[in-house]
Design a protein around this motif. Structure first.
Motif, PDB file in Angstrom:
ATOM      1  N   PRO A 172     -55.254  -3.505   2.819  1.00 38.81           N
ATOM      2  CA  PRO A 172     -55.986  -4.377   1.908  1.00 38.81           C
ATOM      3  C   PRO A 172     -57.246  -3.701   1.389  1.00 38.81           C
ATOM      4  N   THR A 173     -57.645  -4.105   0.200  1.00 39.48           N
ATOM      5  CA  THR A 173     -58.909  -3.631  -0.341  1.00 39.48           C
ATOM      6  C   THR A 173     -60.056  -4.223   0.454  1.00 39.48           C
ATOM      7  N   LYS A 174     -61.022  -3.379   0.818  1.00 41.14           N
ATOM      8  CA  LYS A 174     -62.153  -3.856   1.604  1.00 41.14           C
ATOM      9  C   LYS A 174     -63.023  -4.775   0.769  1.00 41.14           C
ATOM     10  N   LYS A 175     -63.401  -5.873   1.325  1.00 44.53           N
ATOM     11  CA  LYS A 175     -64.253  -6.833   0.647  1.00 44.53           C
ATOM     12  C   LYS A 175     -65.452  -7.164   1.505  1.00 44.53           C
ATOM     13  N   LYS A 176     -66.537  -7.427   0.880  1.00 49.35           N
ATOM     14  CA  LYS A 176     -67.721  -7.841   1.619  1.00 49.35           C
ATOM     15  C   LYS A 176     -67.499  -9.258   2.147  1.00 49.35           C
ATOM     16  N   PRO A 177     -68.014  -9.542   3.338  1.00 47.52           N
ATOM     17  CA  PRO A 177     -67.875 -10.880   3.893  1.00 47.52           C
ATOM     18  C   PRO A 177     -68.486 -11.921   2.968  1.00 47.52           C
ATOM     19  N   GLN A 178     -67.829 -13.036   2.867  1.00 52.22           N
ATOM     20  CA  GLN A 178     -68.315 -14.136   2.040  1.00 52.22           C
ATOM     21  C   GLN A 178     -68.624 -15.330   2.916  1.00 52.22           C
ATOM     22  N   GLY A 179     -69.574 -16.128   2.494  1.00 51.99           N
ATOM     23  CA  GLY A 179     -69.930 -17.291   3.275  1.00 51.99           C
ATOM     24  C   GLY A 179     -70.673 -16.905   4.533  1.00 51.99           C
ATOM     25  N   THR A 180     -70.635 -17.798   5.503  1.00 50.66           N
ATOM     26  CA  THR A 180     -71.332 -17.556   6.766  1.00 50.66           C
ATOM     27  C   THR A 180     -70.353 -17.755   7.910  1.00 50.66           C
ATOM     28  N   PRO A 181     -69.716 -16.668   8.361  1.00 48.97           N
ATOM     29  CA  PRO A 181     -68.778 -16.781   9.479  1.00 48.97           C
ATOM     30  C   PRO A 181     -69.478 -17.297  10.730  1.00 48.97           C
ATOM     31  N   SER A 182     -68.739 -17.965  11.574  1.00 52.30           N
ATOM     32  CA  SER A 182     -69.292 -18.489  12.814  1.00 52.30           C
ATOM     33  C   SER A 182     -69.788 -17.355  13.703  1.00 52.30           C
ATOM     34  N   PRO A 183     -71.043 -17.438  14.188  1.00 50.43           N
ATOM     35  CA  PRO A 183     -71.550 -16.401  15.102  1.00 50.43           C
ATOM     36  C   PRO A 183     -70.681 -16.254  16.348  1.00 50.43           C
ATOM     37  N   GLU A 184     -70.166 -17.374  16.846  1.00 54.05           N
ATOM     38  CA  GLU A 184     -69.323 -17.318  18.036  1.00 54.05           C
ATOM     39  C   GLU A 184     -68.028 -16.553  17.740  1.00 54.05           C
ATOM     40  N   ARG A 185     -67.450 -16.799  16.576  1.00 56.30           N
ATOM     41  CA  ARG A 185     -66.221 -16.097  16.202  1.00 56.30           C
ATOM     42  C   ARG A 185     -66.487 -14.608  16.007  1.00 56.30           C
ATOM     43  N   LEU A 196     -54.563 -11.635  10.637  1.00 53.93           N
ATOM     44  CA  LEU A 196     -54.209 -10.662   9.627  1.00 53.93           C
ATOM     45  C   LEU A 196     -55.391  -9.742   9.351  1.00 53.93           C
ATOM     46  N   ALA A 197     -55.086  -8.481   9.008  1.00 55.22           N
ATOM     47  CA  ALA A 197     -56.162  -7.528   8.726  1.00 55.22           C
ATOM     48  C   ALA A 197     -57.049  -8.031   7.597  1.00 55.22           C
ATOM     49  N   GLY A 198     -56.444  -8.650   6.583  1.00 54.68           N
ATOM     50  CA  GLY A 198     -57.231  -9.166   5.471  1.00 54.68           C
ATOM     51  C   GLY A 198     -58.231 -10.224   5.908  1.00 54.68           C
ATOM     52  N   SER A 199     -57.862 -11.016   6.914  1.00 59.88           N
ATOM     53  CA  SER A 199     -58.763 -12.060   7.405  1.00 59.88           C
ATOM     54  C   SER A 199     -59.957 -11.460   8.140  1.00 59.88           C
ATOM     55  N   LEU A 200     -59.746 -10.295   8.762  1.00 56.41           N
ATOM     56  CA  LEU A 200     -60.828  -9.660   9.491  1.00 56.41           C
ATOM     57  C   LEU A 200     -61.938  -9.215   8.538  1.00 56.41           C
ATOM     58  N   TYR A 201     -61.559  -8.878   7.290  1.00 59.45           N
ATOM     59  CA  TYR A 201     -62.558  -8.457   6.315  1.00 59.45           C
ATOM     60  C   TYR A 201     -63.474  -9.604   5.881  1.00 59.45           C
ATOM     61  N   TYR A 202     -63.086 -10.814   6.209  1.00 58.73           N
ATOM     62  CA  TYR A 202     -63.973 -11.947   5.949  1.00 58.73           C
ATOM     63  C   TYR A 202     -65.208 -11.871   6.836  1.00 58.73           C
ATOM     64  N   HIS A 203     -65.062 -11.252   7.993  1.00 54.07           N
ATOM     65  CA  HIS A 203     -66.147 -11.161   8.968  1.00 54.07           C
ATOM     66  C   HIS A 203     -66.871  -9.809   8.925  1.00 54.07           C
ATOM     67  N   PHE A 204     -66.124  -8.738   8.663  1.00 56.61           N
ATOM     68  CA  PHE A 204     -66.701  -7.384   8.687  1.00 56.61           C
ATOM     69  C   PHE A 204     -66.127  -6.579   7.535  1.00 56.61           C
ATOM     70  N   ASP A 205     -66.954  -5.730   6.925  1.00 60.16           N
ATOM     71  CA  ASP A 205     -66.464  -4.979   5.775  1.00 60.16           C
ATOM     72  C   ASP A 205     -65.736  -3.691   6.154  1.00 60.16           C
ATOM     73  N   SER A 206     -65.822  -3.265   7.412  1.00 58.16           N
ATOM     74  CA  SER A 206     -65.164  -2.029   7.829  1.00 58.16           C
ATOM     75  C   SER A 206     -65.197  -1.914   9.347  1.00 58.16           C
ATOM     76  N   LYS A 207     -64.393  -1.001   9.881  1.00 61.44           N
ATOM     77  CA  LYS A 207     -64.440  -0.753  11.322  1.00 61.44           C
ATOM     78  C   LYS A 207     -65.761  -0.086  11.687  1.00 61.44           C
ATOM     79  N   GLU A 208     -66.347   0.648  10.750  1.00 63.94           N
ATOM     80  CA  GLU A 208     -67.648   1.275  10.986  1.00 63.94           C
ATOM     81  C   GLU A 208     -68.712   0.210  11.235  1.00 63.94           C
ATOM     82  N   SER A 209     -68.666  -0.873  10.460  1.00 61.55           N
ATOM     83  CA  SER A 209     -69.618  -1.959  10.660  1.00 61.55           C
ATOM     84  C   SER A 209     -69.443  -2.599  12.025  1.00 61.55           C
ATOM     85  N   MET A 210     -68.199  -2.691  12.476  1.00 55.33           N
ATOM     86  CA  MET A 210     -67.931  -3.296  13.776  1.00 55.33           C
ATOM     87  C   MET A 210     -68.490  -2.446  14.910  1.00 55.33           C
TER      88      MET A 210
END
Length: 203
Positions: free
Chosen positions: A2-15, A47-61
């Motif tokens: 998937p194309t990397k996207k910047k996180p949108q909204g405010t994901p749950s801190p706990e998640r 899904l990998a695409g859903s993970l990009y909702y929280h983080f923009d890359s594995k480097e960020s993680m």
């Protein structure tokens, strides 16, 4: 992929914490280069695409995993170093705090040991170099103070002792598992007994 996207909204801190904990285990087990966003997503059951909702890359993680670990480590270390303890008591407190951090962030410690040298070459991870230099200064300074006031032996090789204690403590991340038979404080006490008092009976 998937194309990397910047996180949108405010994901749950706990998640986010849950996902970072999962990512840390994958990074620790497989290494940074071999780990993909898809592998982390699979481990998290998404899904990998859903993970990009929280983080923009594995480097960020991995950045957040390591910076969170080091922030907590230095909060504890700085409190010890500011407490005005004697050299032996400072070493004891630093070792105990180290085992507490291994208990809290075992996977992050394993990642730090395996990946920090490689990651530190990137400007984003300059803080890894800064932390290592600060870490070395704290330990060497405490050992030097102990030799100067005769708490420790005069013939002590300061740098060799530092490396021995550092490696002896932090390698525990390779076998330690939270919730085991011994608390981090008990393990620290046993390590300190061996390091400071030896294992042979005095005759």
């Amino acid at each position: 992929m998937p194309t990397k996207k910047k996180p949108q909204g405010t994901p749950s801190p706990e998640r986010r914490r849950e996902l970072l904990a999962t990512a840390a285990e994958v990074f620790a087990a497989q290494g940074y280069n071999a780990t993909t966003v898809r592998k982390i997503a699979d481990a998290a059951g998404m899904l990998a695409g859903s993970l990009y909702y929280h983080f923009d890359s594995k480097e960020s993680m991995i950045d957040e995993i390591l910076s969170t670990f080091l922030d907590e480590l230095w909060e504890g270390y700085d409190a010890v170093l500011a407490a005005g303890l004697g050299p032996r008591e400072t070493i004891e407190a630093l070792v105990t705090e180290s085992f507490r951090e291994i208990d809290r962030h075992r996977a992050a410690v394993a990642i730090y040991q395996k990946e920090s040298r490689h990651l530190a070459a990137q400007p984003r991870f300059q803080y890894l170099v800064d932390s290592q230099q600060k870490f070395e200064k704290a330990w060497l300074g405490t050992l030097e103070r102990g030799v100067a006031d005769r708490t420790f032996r005069a013939d002590l090789d300061i740098r060799l002792t530092y490396r021995f204690v550092r490696d002896t403590v932090w390698v525990a991340a390779s076998w330690y598992r939270p919730g085991g038979l011994h608390s981090p404080e008990e393990i620290a006490r046993q390590y300190l007994s061996m390091v400071l008092d030896g294992i042979a009976l005095r005759t």
